[in-house]
Scaffold this motif. Sequence first.
Motif, short mmCIF file in Angstrom:
data_model
loop_
_atom_site.label_atom_id
_atom_site.label_comp_id
_atom_site.label_asym_id
_atom_site.label_seq_id
_atom_site.Cartn_x
_atom_site.Cartn_y
_atom_site.Cartn_z
N THR A 173 0.84 -1.19 0.00
CA THR A 173 0.00 0.00 0.00
C THR A 173 0.87 1.24 0.00
O THR A 173 1.91 1.29 0.67
CB THR A 173 -0.93 0.00 1.23
N ASP A 174 0.45 2.23 -0.73
CA ASP A 174 1.21 3.47 -0.90
C ASP A 174 1.12 4.33 0.35
O ASP A 174 0.25 5.19 0.48
CB ASP A 174 0.67 4.24 -2.12
N THR A 175 2.01 4.08 1.28
CA THR A 175 2.07 4.85 2.53
C THR A 175 3.48 5.40 2.71
O THR A 175 4.42 5.00 2.01
CB THR A 175 1.73 3.96 3.74
N ASN A 179 7.30 4.14 1.24
CA ASN A 179 8.08 5.04 0.40
C ASN A 179 9.49 5.26 0.92
O ASN A 179 10.36 5.77 0.19
CB ASN A 179 7.36 6.39 0.26
N VAL A 186 10.32 0.49 -4.76
CA VAL A 186 8.86 0.49 -4.78
C VAL A 186 8.34 0.12 -6.17
O VAL A 186 7.38 -0.64 -6.31
CB VAL A 186 8.30 1.86 -4.33
N ALA A 190 5.90 -3.00 -7.09
CA ALA A 190 4.63 -2.79 -7.79
C ALA A 190 4.55 -3.63 -9.06
O ALA A 190 3.47 -4.10 -9.44
CB ALA A 190 4.46 -1.31 -8.13
N ARG A 197 0.25 -2.04 -9.75
CA ARG A 197 0.40 -0.83 -8.93
C ARG A 197 0.19 -1.17 -7.47
O ARG A 197 -0.26 -2.27 -7.12
CB ARG A 197 -0.61 0.24 -9.36
N LEU A 198 0.52 -0.21 -6.61
CA LEU A 198 0.27 -0.34 -5.19
C LEU A 198 -1.18 0.00 -4.88
O LEU A 198 -1.85 0.70 -5.65
CB LEU A 198 1.18 0.60 -4.40
N ARG A 200 -4.02 2.06 -2.86
CA ARG A 200 -4.14 3.36 -2.20
C ARG A 200 -4.78 3.13 -0.83
O ARG A 200 -5.68 2.29 -0.69
CB ARG A 200 -5.00 4.31 -3.04
#
Length: 234
Positions: A173-175, A179, A186, A190, A197-198, A200
């Motif tokens: 998850t994009d957190t 990052n 990343v 992904a 993709r990651l 959201r």
Amino acid sequence: MSRSVLVTGASRGIGLAIAQAYHAAGDRVAITYRSTPAPDGFLSVPCDITQPDHIETAFAAVEEQHGPVEVLVSNAGITRDKLLLTMSEDDFTSVLDTNLTGAYRVAKLAARRMIRRREGRILFISSASALYGQAGQSNYTASKAGLIGFARSLARELAPRGITVNTLSPGLTDTAMLNTLGAEKVEGLAAQVPLGRLARPEEIARAALFLTSPDAGYITGQVLAVDGGVSMGH
């Protein structure tokens, strides 16, 4: 109808996104934290879920201001990633104590109140790694896999009282935490996701909202993977 919602470990990341989703839906939302309170709009309660007395105090504070917890989202967790041969016993047991035993502690208190009311929703936040494993995370993966068995047993125990118990298993998850690995790492992670993709954070939050909603009143003992297809077939 506004409900009393408690999300543990929700000062940032997925937990905060989940808390925000409940707040936007009009619920009375409390969060627990260890170091950083959540933004304004939430009842932020300091709590170390490895300490039973902290949990008792946190529940008392929530009940005083919001009423008995009607929805519990057990999200608090830690990682201590290492390969097995370099992992100390404390690395292993501390992760299980927080991620699995901590979930037991908060669920037990919440269930007591819910049983009296003969209704309630309990949701455990697991991980896609619990379904397919992850090198260097045997402690974390064991704790998150344990949540699935724990939730299914509770689902059978509590169903006669009108309480549902489910597990949500997010993928990457994009957190902010992810990052810190750097853009190149990343991107590589992904690329391994079938959807490319990651996730959201708000996508994870919407799934949590559904599993604890009236629309999911006939769903219990289930695992919902929100991981872009990574764990399909597991």
